[in-house]
Design a protein around this motif. Structure first.
Motif, PDB file in Angstrom:
ATOM      1  N   ARG A  75       9.186   2.180   0.923  1.00 46.22           N
ATOM      2  CA  ARG A  75      10.022   2.995   0.033  1.00 46.22           C
ATOM      3  C   ARG A  75      10.056   4.453   0.475  1.00 46.22           C
ATOM      4  O   ARG A  75      11.037   5.165   0.226  1.00 46.22           O
ATOM      5  N   GLU A  87       5.076   0.568  -0.885  1.00 42.97           N
ATOM      6  CA  GLU A  87       5.215   2.004  -1.086  1.00 42.97           C
ATOM      7  C   GLU A  87       5.524   2.739   0.221  1.00 42.97           C
ATOM      8  O   GLU A  87       6.295   3.705   0.235  1.00 42.97           O
ATOM      9  N   ASP A 109       1.653   8.188   0.838  1.00 43.30           N
ATOM     10  CA  ASP A 109       2.621   9.281   0.965  1.00 43.30           C
ATOM     11  C   ASP A 109       2.450  10.025   2.286  1.00 43.30           C
ATOM     12  O   ASP A 109       3.434  10.344   2.968  1.00 43.30           O
ATOM     13  N   ARG A 164       0.966  -3.614  -2.496  1.00 44.08           N
ATOM     14  CA  ARG A 164       1.442  -2.358  -3.078  1.00 44.08           C
ATOM     15  C   ARG A 164       1.543  -1.262  -2.017  1.00 44.08           C
ATOM     16  O   ARG A 164       2.541  -0.514  -1.972  1.00 44.08           O
ATOM     17  N   GLU A 165       0.554  -1.155  -1.145  1.00 52.17           N
ATOM     18  CA  GLU A 165       0.594  -0.130  -0.092  1.00 52.17           C
ATOM     19  C   GLU A 165       1.755  -0.356   0.860  1.00 52.17           C
ATOM     20  O   GLU A 165       2.465   0.595   1.231  1.00 52.17           O
ATOM     21  N   ALA A 222      12.316   1.010  -8.095  1.00 47.01           N
ATOM     22  CA  ALA A 222      11.496   1.856  -7.224  1.00 47.01           C
ATOM     23  C   ALA A 222      12.357   2.720  -6.312  1.00 47.01           C
ATOM     24  O   ALA A 222      11.973   3.838  -5.951  1.00 47.01           O
ATOM     25  N   GLU A 276      12.822  -4.815  -0.278  1.00 47.88           N
ATOM     26  CA  GLU A 276      12.765  -3.372  -0.065  1.00 47.88           C
ATOM     27  C   GLU A 276      13.524  -2.967   1.196  1.00 47.88           C
ATOM     28  O   GLU A 276      14.241  -1.967   1.222  1.00 47.88           O
TER      29      GLU A 276
END
Length: 344
Positions: free
Chosen positions: A293, A290, A243, A286-287, A97, A328
């Motif tokens: 990241r 992300e 995002d 997952r949220e 990722a 992460e």
């Protein structure tokens, strides 16, 4: 057969030892090779990495703080760090990722646990601060595994002594800017109010993410706003997407030194049932991953993952989510270490 098995472990571990390139630069010692030594074998260090005493110094030190005397509801987070370590046996050395091999970019090592007095919160806070400061003085970054959220205050004190007041990104269902519980100033619901009062946070760059659930009253939000915090609720993440949220956070943080604190109850109980104060309507794992990241360009100096309480999750779902969260964060820090070295 037994001698052969022992010999295989010895050979494999030996091949992971730190060595040097012809240029003299040290090559980080990475995790045990899980294709040759079963994941369930050997000590449960984070991601099967070497202990700090095996490598001497580290760019990122994974530190456990088994302390939960500051909780206001369900205890058990004192067992969180080791549960995360056990779950992290499944982590692999390449993070697609982030397109990075974090344990090859920087030396990451498990620094073991801080001994924190379970009967005296004030003394425990001092012990955590001293241990964190000693590690930070070696030039390392900290990836701390809690423990309840009380420990964020001494960690922030130690980080601020090295970097000055830091930006804070706080993932949580709760504000943790209350003044007191039962007259106590140090609890898992008060660390960030104390940190603002002590001047160790950059109040121009403070953000909560994932806030939700009932409060004591509107004054909770008023006080929080006066301290400088911006709030991105769990509903905001749902409606706006990861995002856009990550972009907003990057803009608020800028180039400031950043500390990230993750209370695992930022996740919905469906994704993290093993925590002390669960709230419905939270982020998915997952949220959360992300959004993290999306912070690759931020200057992350240290981080924590707290409030993992294994007694309430016998399926280890929470520890798995926490181990990936720590992975992460560790990758973000390792990439920055490599970037700083390349710029010298």
């Amino acid at each position: 057969m037994e001698r052969s098995a022992l010999s295989q472990v010895t050979v494999t571990l030996g091949r992971m030892s730190t060595h040097r390139e012809p240029s003299g630069a040290a090559i980080p010692r990475g995790p045990v090779d899980s294709s040759r030594v079963p994941r369930y074998a050997g000590p449960a260090t984070f991601a099967r990495l070497p202990r700090l005493d095996e490598v001497g110094t580290a760019d990122v030190a994974v530190l456990g703080v088994p302390f939960d005397s500051g909780v206001s509801y369900r205890p058990g987070a004192r067992f969180g760090g080791n549960a995360i370590r056990e779950a992290s046996r499944l982590l692999r050395p390449y993070n697609p990722a982030q397109d990075a091999a974090p344990f090859a970019l920087a030396q990451v090592a498990d620094a073991g646990d801080v001994v924190a007095n379970p009967f005296d919160i004030g003394e425990a806070v001092r012990m955590v601060e001293a241990a964190a400061g000693e590690l930070l003085d070696t030039g390392t970054r900290l990836m701390t595994l809690g423990g309840d959220h009380t420990i964020a205050l001494p960690l922030l004190r130690a980080v601020a002594r090295r970097h000055g007041p830091v930006a804070l990104l706080h993932f949580d269902a709760h504000l943790d800017t209350w003044d007191t519980y039962f007259g106590a100033g140090y609890t898992h619901g008060t660390p960030f109010r104390r940190a603002v009062e002590e001047g160790i946070l950059d109040t121009s760059a403070l953000s909560h993410v994932g806030i939700r659930g009932p409060l004591y009253g509107p004054r909770d939000l008023d006080d929080d706003r006066k301290m400088g915090f911006g709030i991105i609720t769990a509903a905001d993440v749902l409606r706006r997407g990861v995002d856009e949220v990550a972009q907003q956070l990057r803009e608020r943080i800028g180039g400031r030194p950043l500390y990230i604190s993750v209370d695992i109850d930022v996740l919905d109980p469906a994704h993290a049932p093993g925590t002390g104060t669960p709230e419905a309507g939270g982020l998915t794992s997952r949220e959360l991953l992300e959004i993290l990241r999306g912070l690759a360009d931020c200057r992350l100096v240290s981080a924590d993952v707290v409030e993992v309480s294994p007694p309430y999750d016998h399926a280890e779902i929470t520890a798995v989510a926490a181990s990936h969260t720590a992975y992460e964060l560790t990758t973000l820090m390792s990439r920055q270490v490599a970037g700083e070295r390349a710029a010298r």
